[in-house]
Scaffold this active site. Structure first.
Site: not given
Ligand code: NOJ
Ligand code: MG
Length: 575
Positions: A99, A203, A270, A331-332
């Site tokens: 990542d 990210d 992302e 994970h979000d």
């Molecule tokens: C996206 C990530 O997937 C998330 O888990 C993170 O908290 C935020 N970006 C900030 O880096």
């Protein structure tokens, strides 16, 4: 220079390192644990592993707040352990993707510590510092909203200026308009490529460049952003998200990756927005990011028509040489099986779409055994995002959730369920694990499903292996079938690849009733999402060749009916 494109045919498995496997018994997952479970991942058949951040970090956002890009957080291991992992993954014929959080660092990083110390510090301009408005400068410099709502400007008494953070306040944004910052970050990227990593997941890549004018963002009526649009919190993020300079930067980054051609590396961004908006990150000449996450599938209604429309939209926007991605969880987000009522048969049908439609599939750890979201109280959440929203009265939550706001991310990060054993086989600690194990682990776990060839786990395993067996699935073209009679419940498509011996016909029944399978050619073999045939089990477990692999394979009779929520894959030989 010729650049190999084998990333196009890969399958990706996301590991959330804190939750995958605890190798040293401290209740927290780690690199040693991943090494212990590589055999399982090989058995499953995934080809690329993506690790959520394992770099040094104060872990306020569990690694998405990096304090040192060249070091590993001690609870996860050391530089030596990550090197061992890279080597072991490669030895298995798999790839490892890290990542990369380029947008911001942790506020604990040496860079930000220097930057915040003094207005004249050489690192001051590495972040975005501005004077405030109002007579004493106590009002934020402009109206920009953070990605998570509220102003993203934070005042520092010491130097009497404001710094900008797209995400949480302890994640200050870097200033990419300063060439030294860009150079330093690209050096980090190169350094990991030199150490053998096969690419990066980027990210919040859509936020890298902010407009140099710092002009106010226009107003909007949308209360919350979504996967489909970053517009929300009553403004259009014209100057903060999807800046033309960020799109240009995707090409610069691509050029760095392309200079490492053997083996080829890849980038997946992302970014949020409609497929049409997102494809711009891939460049007009496919010279930007290799892939972008497409999140729409996570919200697509469980109906044949809805998935047909989604596939058609992906095909239109990500026609070759571009390639869509298939993402149902990360994970979000809440665990993907939740919205299917926890039903493994429905989950297997979506796995069919994910692994047989054109595109690169991204599996989230535990998805393959149907792990469900952890029911854990919001008030005791470890997730800093939940704390950020701590002020929201409980009464409002059902509405916020319906609007698509998901901020209690502990629920999808519970430890991997390996076995019906102490801490589900995740950790040997006598204490608690960092997040509790889901109480359904005695039923939902790897061990139990490994023994049951009709389980969801086996369905993923079989799909992953067919992809390897049939190049048309991994690299072929895709054609949707138009069957007017059944389009409400049946979704059908074909995958084919010029010059290949086999093509695949796929039919999926999204309905709770049996359906007649449309007539067609007799196949040489067919597979069902509901159960594994004896030949498949033998092939997968003992390496016995499938009869269809022979040129002279006899035709078998075509199935005539699809059971409720059944998917079938029919293999045809070209004449
Ligand atoms: C996206 C990530 O997937 C998330 O888990 C993170 O908290 C935020 N970006 C900030 O880096
Ligand atoms: Mg540990």
């Amino acid at each position: 220079m010729e650049v190999r494109e084998d990333w196009k045919a890969t399958t990706v498995y996301q590991i959330y390192p804190r939750s995958f496997m605890d190798g040293d018994g401290d209740g927290i997952g780690d690199i040693e644990g991943i090494l212990q479970r590589l055999g399982y991942l090989k058995w499953l058949g995934v080809e690329t592993l993506w690790l959520s951040p394992v770099y040094a970090s104060p872990q306020r956002d569990f690694g998405y707040d990096i304090s040192d890009y060249r070091a590993i957080a001690p609870e996860y291991g050391t530089m030596e352990s990550i090197h061992r992992l890279i080597e072991a993954v490669h030895a298995q014929g798999m790839r490892l993707v890290m990542d990369m959080v380029m947008n911001h660092t942790s506020s604990d990083s040496a860079w930000f510590q220097a930057s915040r110390s003094h207005r004249d510090d050489p690192k001051r301009d590495w972040y975005l510092w501005r004077d405030g408005r109002g007579k004493d400068g106590k009002k934020p410099p402009n109206n920009w909203r953070a990605m998570i709502g509220g102003s993203g400007w934070h005042y520092e008494e010491q130097t009497q200026q404001w710094y900008w953070a797209t995400f949480l306040p302890f994640q200050p944004d870097l200033n990419y308009r300063n060439p030294a910052v860009k150079r330093a970050m690209l050096d980090h990227v190169r350094s990991w490529l030199d150490q053998g990593v096969d690419g990066f997941r980027l990210d919040i890549f859509n936020a890298i460049f902010k407009d140099a004018s710092f002009a106010d963002n226009p107003r909007s009526w949308r209360p919350f952003p979504s996967e489909d649009s970053p517009e929300g919190f009553f403004q259009r993020p014209l100057h903060t998200i999807d800046h033309p300079d960020t799109l240009a930067f995707s090409k610069e980054l691509r050029a760095v990756l392309d200079s490492y051609s053997h083996p080829s590396r890849f980038l997946v961004g992302e970014v949020f927005g409609s497929p049409e908006a997102l494809k711009r990150y891939c460049g007009e000449h496919a010279d930007g990011l290799h892939l972008v996450f497409l999140f729409r599938a996570m919200r697509t209604a469980f109906r044949a028509e809805a998935f047909r429309a989604l596939i058609a939209e992906y095909e239109q926007n990500f026609a070759p040489p571009l390639l869509p991605t298939w993402v149902f969880g990360n994970h979000d987000r809440a665990r993907s099986i939740d919205r299917l009522g926890g039903d493994p048969h429905r989950a297997a049908l979506l796995a069919f779409v994910q692994l047989t439609a054109r595109g690169v599939p991204f599996l989230y750890y535990g998805e393959e055994i149907g792990m469900t979201s952890l029911d854990t109280p919001f008030s005791s959440s470890l997730d800093p995002l939940a704390h950020h929203y701590g002020w929201v009265p409980d009464l409002l939550w059902p509405w916020m959730k319906r609007m698509g706001l998901f901020v209690h991310r502990d629920v999808c990060r519970s430890p991997m369920q390996w076995a019906d054993a102490h801490h589900a086989g995740f950790s040997g600690t006598k204490d608690k694990t960092w997040l509790p194990v889901h109480p359904n682990y005695p039923r939902v776990n790897v061990d139990a499903q490994r023994k049951a060839p009709n389980s969801l786990l086996w369905c993923y395993r079989r799909l992953l292996h067919w992809r390897r067996l049939l190049p048309c699935l991994a690299r072929g073209e895709m054609r949707l079938f138009e069957d007017k009679r059944s389009r409400r419940v049946l979704l059908g498509y074909e995958r084919s690849l010029a010059g290949e011996a086999w093509r695949a016909e796929i039919w999926l029944n999204f309905g709770a009733q049996e359906q007649a399978l449309p007539a067609g050619d007799a196949p040489v073999a067919w597979f069902s999402s509901l159960e594994a045939s004896v030949e498949e089990v033998a092939w997968l477990d003992r390496g016995v060749a499938l009869p269809m692999l022979s040129e002279a394979a006899p035709l078998v009779s075509r199935p005539t009916r699809l059971r409720p929520f059944e998917g079938v894959l029919l293999v045809h030989r070209y004449e």
